[in-house]
Motif scaffolding. Structure first.
Motif, PDB file in Angstrom:
ATOM      1  N   GLY A  95       1.140  31.751   3.443  1.00  0.00           N
ATOM      2  CA  GLY A  95       1.721  32.519   4.312  1.00  0.00           C
ATOM      3  C   GLY A  95       0.601  33.362   5.260  1.00  0.00           C
ATOM      4  O   GLY A  95       1.248  34.242   6.152  1.00  0.00           O
ATOM      5  N   ILE A  96      -0.522  33.112   5.242  1.00  0.00           N
ATOM      6  CA  ILE A  96      -1.281  33.901   6.144  1.00  0.00           C
ATOM      7  C   ILE A  96      -1.654  33.435   7.177  1.00  0.00           C
ATOM      8  O   ILE A  96      -1.851  31.946   7.566  1.00  0.00           O
ATOM      9  N   GLY A  97      -1.546  34.352   8.565  1.00  0.00           N
ATOM     10  CA  GLY A  97      -1.382  33.666   9.725  1.00  0.00           C
ATOM     11  C   GLY A  97      -1.540  34.720  10.744  1.00  0.00           C
ATOM     12  O   GLY A  97      -2.568  35.592  10.653  1.00  0.00           O
ATOM     13  N   ALA A  98      -0.988  34.599  11.928  1.00  0.00           N
ATOM     14  CA  ALA A  98      -1.314  35.440  13.091  1.00  0.00           C
ATOM     15  C   ALA A  98      -1.510  36.904  12.969  1.00  0.00           C
ATOM     16  O   ALA A  98      -0.547  37.343  12.019  1.00  0.00           O
ATOM     17  N   ASP A  99      -2.323  37.511  13.360  1.00  0.00           N
ATOM     18  CA  ASP A  99      -2.625  39.034  13.119  1.00  0.00           C
ATOM     19  C   ASP A  99      -2.907  39.392  11.807  1.00  0.00           C
ATOM     20  O   ASP A  99      -3.408  40.667  11.703  1.00  0.00           O
ATOM     21  N   ASP A 100      -3.203  38.509  10.842  1.00  0.00           N
ATOM     22  CA  ASP A 100      -3.597  38.925   9.528  1.00  0.00           C
ATOM     23  C   ASP A 100      -5.424  38.772   9.596  1.00  0.00           C
ATOM     24  O   ASP A 100      -5.910  38.103  10.338  1.00  0.00           O
ATOM     25  N   GLU A 101      -5.748  39.482   8.793  1.00  0.00           N
ATOM     26  CA  GLU A 101      -7.169  39.609   8.569  1.00  0.00           C
ATOM     27  C   GLU A 101      -7.497  39.156   6.962  1.00  0.00           C
ATOM     28  O   GLU A 101      -7.107  39.355   6.014  1.00  0.00           O
ATOM     29  N   VAL A 102      -8.753  38.268   6.970  1.00  0.00           N
ATOM     30  CA  VAL A 102      -9.123  37.768   5.588  1.00  0.00           C
ATOM     31  C   VAL A 102     -10.744  38.089   5.736  1.00  0.00           C
ATOM     32  O   VAL A 102     -11.629  37.957   6.704  1.00  0.00           O
ATOM     33  N   ILE A 103     -11.192  38.838   4.604  1.00  0.00           N
ATOM     34  CA  ILE A 103     -12.364  39.296   4.579  1.00  0.00           C
ATOM     35  C   ILE A 103     -13.304  37.999   4.162  1.00  0.00           C
ATOM     36  O   ILE A 103     -13.194  37.697   2.863  1.00  0.00           O
ATOM     37  N   GLY A 120      -4.768  30.946  12.030  1.00  0.00           N
ATOM     38  CA  GLY A 120      -4.323  31.650  12.814  1.00  0.00           C
ATOM     39  C   GLY A 120      -4.513  33.001  12.625  1.00  0.00           C
ATOM     40  O   GLY A 120      -4.227  33.957  13.352  1.00  0.00           O
ATOM     41  N   ALA A 121      -5.296  33.401  11.690  1.00  0.00           N
ATOM     42  CA  ALA A 121      -5.699  34.912  11.072  1.00  0.00           C
ATOM     43  C   ALA A 121      -6.934  34.922  11.596  1.00  0.00           C
ATOM     44  O   ALA A 121      -7.646  34.384  12.283  1.00  0.00           O
ATOM     45  N   VAL A 122      -7.745  36.216  11.527  1.00  0.00           N
ATOM     46  CA  VAL A 122      -8.788  36.810  11.932  1.00  0.00           C
ATOM     47  C   VAL A 122      -9.916  36.784  10.742  1.00  0.00           C
ATOM     48  O   VAL A 122      -9.713  37.425   9.662  1.00  0.00           O
ATOM     49  N   PRO A 123     -11.066  36.102  10.790  1.00  0.00           N
ATOM     50  CA  PRO A 123     -12.052  36.451   9.816  1.00  0.00           C
ATOM     51  C   PRO A 123     -12.797  37.878   9.950  1.00  0.00           C
ATOM     52  O   PRO A 123     -13.359  38.145  11.270  1.00  0.00           O
ATOM     53  N   VAL A 124     -12.969  38.691   9.069  1.00  0.00           N
ATOM     54  CA  VAL A 124     -13.593  39.768   8.912  1.00  0.00           C
ATOM     55  C   VAL A 124     -14.802  39.780   8.137  1.00  0.00           C
ATOM     56  O   VAL A 124     -14.686  39.226   6.977  1.00  0.00           O
ATOM     57  N   ALA A 146      -4.845  47.858   7.342  1.00  0.00           N
ATOM     58  CA  ALA A 146      -3.543  47.648   7.215  1.00  0.00           C
ATOM     59  C   ALA A 146      -3.314  46.365   7.536  1.00  0.00           C
ATOM     60  O   ALA A 146      -2.247  45.720   6.933  1.00  0.00           O
ATOM     61  N   ARG A 147      -4.231  45.443   8.230  1.00  0.00           N
ATOM     62  CA  ARG A 147      -3.884  44.197   8.572  1.00  0.00           C
ATOM     63  C   ARG A 147      -4.505  43.190   7.491  1.00  0.00           C
ATOM     64  O   ARG A 147      -4.258  41.960   7.544  1.00  0.00           O
ATOM     65  N   THR A 148      -5.379  43.882   6.582  1.00  0.00           N
ATOM     66  CA  THR A 148      -6.030  42.716   5.718  1.00  0.00           C
ATOM     67  C   THR A 148      -4.899  42.145   4.643  1.00  0.00           C
ATOM     68  O   THR A 148      -4.328  42.733   4.085  1.00  0.00           O
ATOM     69  N   ARG A 149      -5.098  40.808   4.700  1.00  0.00           N
ATOM     70  CA  ARG A 149      -4.184  40.378   3.627  1.00  0.00           C
ATOM     71  C   ARG A 149      -4.600  39.405   2.526  1.00  0.00           C
ATOM     72  O   ARG A 149      -4.218  39.257   1.625  1.00  0.00           O
ATOM     73  N   ALA A 150      -6.055  39.218   2.642  1.00  0.00           N
ATOM     74  CA  ALA A 150      -6.743  38.228   1.609  1.00  0.00           C
ATOM     75  C   ALA A 150      -8.268  38.647   1.885  1.00  0.00           C
ATOM     76  O   ALA A 150      -8.927  38.990   2.516  1.00  0.00           O
ATOM     77  N   LEU A 151      -8.834  38.152   0.652  1.00  0.00           N
ATOM     78  CA  LEU A 151     -10.215  38.217   0.286  1.00  0.00           C
ATOM     79  C   LEU A 151     -10.803  36.911  -0.031  1.00  0.00           C
ATOM     80  O   LEU A 151      -9.875  36.173  -0.566  1.00  0.00           O
ATOM     81  N   MET A 152     -11.967  36.564   0.612  1.00  0.00           N
ATOM     82  CA  MET A 152     -12.238  35.113   0.200  1.00  0.00           C
ATOM     83  C   MET A 152     -14.101  35.350  -0.185  1.00  0.00           C
ATOM     84  O   MET A 152     -14.476  34.749   0.786  1.00  0.00           O
ATOM     85  N   PRO A 153     -14.009  35.465  -1.393  1.00  0.00           N
ATOM     86  CA  PRO A 153     -15.505  35.499  -1.697  1.00  0.00           C
ATOM     87  C   PRO A 153     -16.101  34.019  -2.030  1.00  0.00           C
ATOM     88  O   PRO A 153     -15.308  33.224  -2.358  1.00  0.00           O
ATOM     89  N   ALA A 154     -17.237  33.978  -1.781  1.00  0.00           N
ATOM     90  CA  ALA A 154     -17.706  32.514  -2.005  1.00  0.00           C
ATOM     91  C   ALA A 154     -19.010  32.483  -2.887  1.00  0.00           C
ATOM     92  O   ALA A 154     -19.743  33.546  -2.671  1.00  0.00           O
ATOM     93  N   HIS A 155     -19.016  31.448  -3.734  1.00  0.00           N
ATOM     94  CA  HIS A 155     -20.386  31.413  -4.633  1.00  0.00           C
ATOM     95  C   HIS A 155     -21.306  30.690  -3.823  1.00  0.00           C
ATOM     96  O   HIS A 155     -21.105  29.899  -2.784  1.00  0.00           O
ATOM     97  N   ALA A 351     -16.268  38.920  15.609  1.00  0.00           N
ATOM     98  CA  ALA A 351     -17.334  40.154  15.007  1.00  0.00           C
ATOM     99  C   ALA A 351     -16.861  41.353  15.469  1.00  0.00           C
ATOM    100  O   ALA A 351     -16.908  41.473  16.822  1.00  0.00           O
ATOM    101  N   ARG A 352     -16.767  42.306  14.488  1.00  0.00           N
ATOM    102  CA  ARG A 352     -16.471  43.589  15.120  1.00  0.00           C
ATOM    103  C   ARG A 352     -17.750  44.174  15.817  1.00  0.00           C
ATOM    104  O   ARG A 352     -18.830  44.071  15.320  1.00  0.00           O
ATOM    105  N   ALA A 353     -17.204  44.913  16.826  1.00  0.00           N
ATOM    106  CA  ALA A 353     -18.507  45.497  17.710  1.00  0.00           C
ATOM    107  C   ALA A 353     -19.172  46.515  16.984  1.00  0.00           C
ATOM    108  O   ALA A 353     -18.619  47.140  16.166  1.00  0.00           O
TER     109      ALA A 353
END
Length: 398
Positions: A95-103, A120-124, A146-155, A351-353
């Motif tokens: 259910g991750i989508g609009a306005d959500d952030e994923v690191i 539909g989410a935003v990569p951080v 407050a917008r962060t919904r998920a972490l996506m670590p990668a090997h 990318a964040r300024a």
């Protein structure tokens, strides 16, 4: 789940002689599936002439899913069309989508960011550790909002991310945890298989992966049976198994090929031996390269836990010169990620300024992958190792 690596224009993969010739140590061996050629032809014929005429998501796919589910002790394994598709499916199922952030890591393959955007989410972008090149948990935590919904670590390459730290972080900050384990099939960390640390993980089967195949495909692994049920529905246009043309959600076409499923099941008994050979080669490289760290060539961290041996990459201060030196000796090398993800035109708008990723930038400038596939002979392995060592010796004498 990772795409084919991109060759850097100023440091191309180089060969001495044509690929596959005796004077070349190939990075991508042309005979990777040669010993299984007759089996593959037989399976194409078997599936093609099967009276059932089921070419996707049939009994062979189900059998392959069951095989991996049993081997892993997972609640579910869901075969799909690619690692990229798998990541997107997982985010959608959560259910991750609009306005959500994923690191996500700032260093790695495009699907890390693209799958988030497609959902539909935003990569951080978080910087990576300088030693393992995997996402830094401390830097990731500082990016949680407050917008962060998920972490996506990668090997990354041959090293698993610090999953215990990410499990703890996800629990403390009430975040979903998606494990991009596309390159890490067969790896374990603290006794837990790659792909089972997060709520869902991914294995990619593109040909150069540890359990690759002659085609495109992947599986999603999970300990959550309910999540598995939703993923099965979403991968097939929102249809539940056995309920064709009844659509319960807006899904996608991310289905698995029956020929490839049969071929993967055929090759799976040899997977452990192929992985062990990669580990043996990597151990030899690390032993030879450990004394070079003070001379500008750094091997991966030597800890045997959490290793997967998909790619063996060194960090070299004179990376391009080392690649040219090896090419002159007939050793093919590869540069996978020539720049951090947020520096690509496709992802720069996200990318964040004012944010910088110094370790990701250094990794992009310095990493060089060496041949580590299971078809290498001992003589070829030593040729690669001696090529790296001779480069350092020559530089030291200059």
């Amino acid at each position: 789940m990772t795409p084919d690596p991109v060759r850097r224009a100023d440091a191309p993969t180089a060969h001495h002689g044509a690929p596959g010739t005796p004077d070349t140590v190939d990075f991508f061996p042309p005979g990777l599936f040669e010993e299984d050629r007759h089996a593959l032809i037989r399976l194409v014929r078997e599936v093609g002439l099967d009276p059932e005429q089921r070419f996707i998501l049939g009994r062979r796919t189900a059998a392959f899913e069951d095989l991996l589910r049993t081997a892993l002790g997972a609640a579910d394994v869901i075969a799909c069309s690619s690692g990229t598709s798998a990541l997107t499916l997982i985010l959608s199922a959560m259910g991750i989508g609009a306005d959500d952030e994923v690191i996500v890591p700032a260093f790695g393959c495009a699907p890390l960011a693209a799958s988030v955007i497609r959902a539909g989410a935003v990569p951080v972008f978080a910087d990576v550790r300088p030693d393992t090149l995997t996402i830094d948990p401390d830097r990731a935590e500082r990016l949680v909002t407050a917008r962060t919904r998920a972490l996506m670590p990668a090997h990354m390459f041959s090293v698993m991310a610090d999953m215990p730290r990410f499990v703890d972080l996800a629990a403390r900050r009430d975040l979903r945890l998606v494990e991009d384990s596309a390159v890490a099939q067969g790896g374990t960390l603290r006794g837990v298989p790659a792909g089972l640390w997060g709520e869902a993980g991914v294995y990619s089967f593109v040909q150069v992966k540890t359990c690759g195949m002659p085609g495109e495909g992947a599986v999603i692994t999970t300990r959550d049976q309910e999540l598995g049920h939703r993923l099965r529905m979403l991968r097939n246009h929102g249809q539940r198994p056995g309920q064709r043309f009844v659509h319960h959600a807006v899904g996608v076409n991310s289905r698995f090929d029956e020929v490839q499923a049969a071929f993967q099941a055929h090759r799976f008994p040899g997977f452990a031996d192929r992985l062990a050979r990669r580990a043996e080669i990597a151990a030899h490289y690390t032993e030879r390269f450990a004394p070079l760290a003070d001379h500008g060539v750094h091997p991966p961290v030597p800890d045997a836990d959490g290793r997967c041996f998909y790619v063996y990459a060194v960090l070299a201060e004179e990376r391009d010169a080392l690649a040219a030196h090896l090419a002159q000796r007939g050793v093919s090398t590869h540069v996978y990620y020539p720049r951090p993800l947020p520096e690509h035109r496709a992802f720069a708008p996200y990318a964040r300024a004012g944010t910088h990723w110094p370790h990701a930038s250094a990794a992009a400038d310095r990493h060089l992958a060496l041949p580590v596939h299971h078809l290498l002979t001992d003589a070829q392995v030593e040729r690669v190792a001696e090529g790296v060592v001779s480069f350092v010796r020559r530089r030291a004498r200059a």
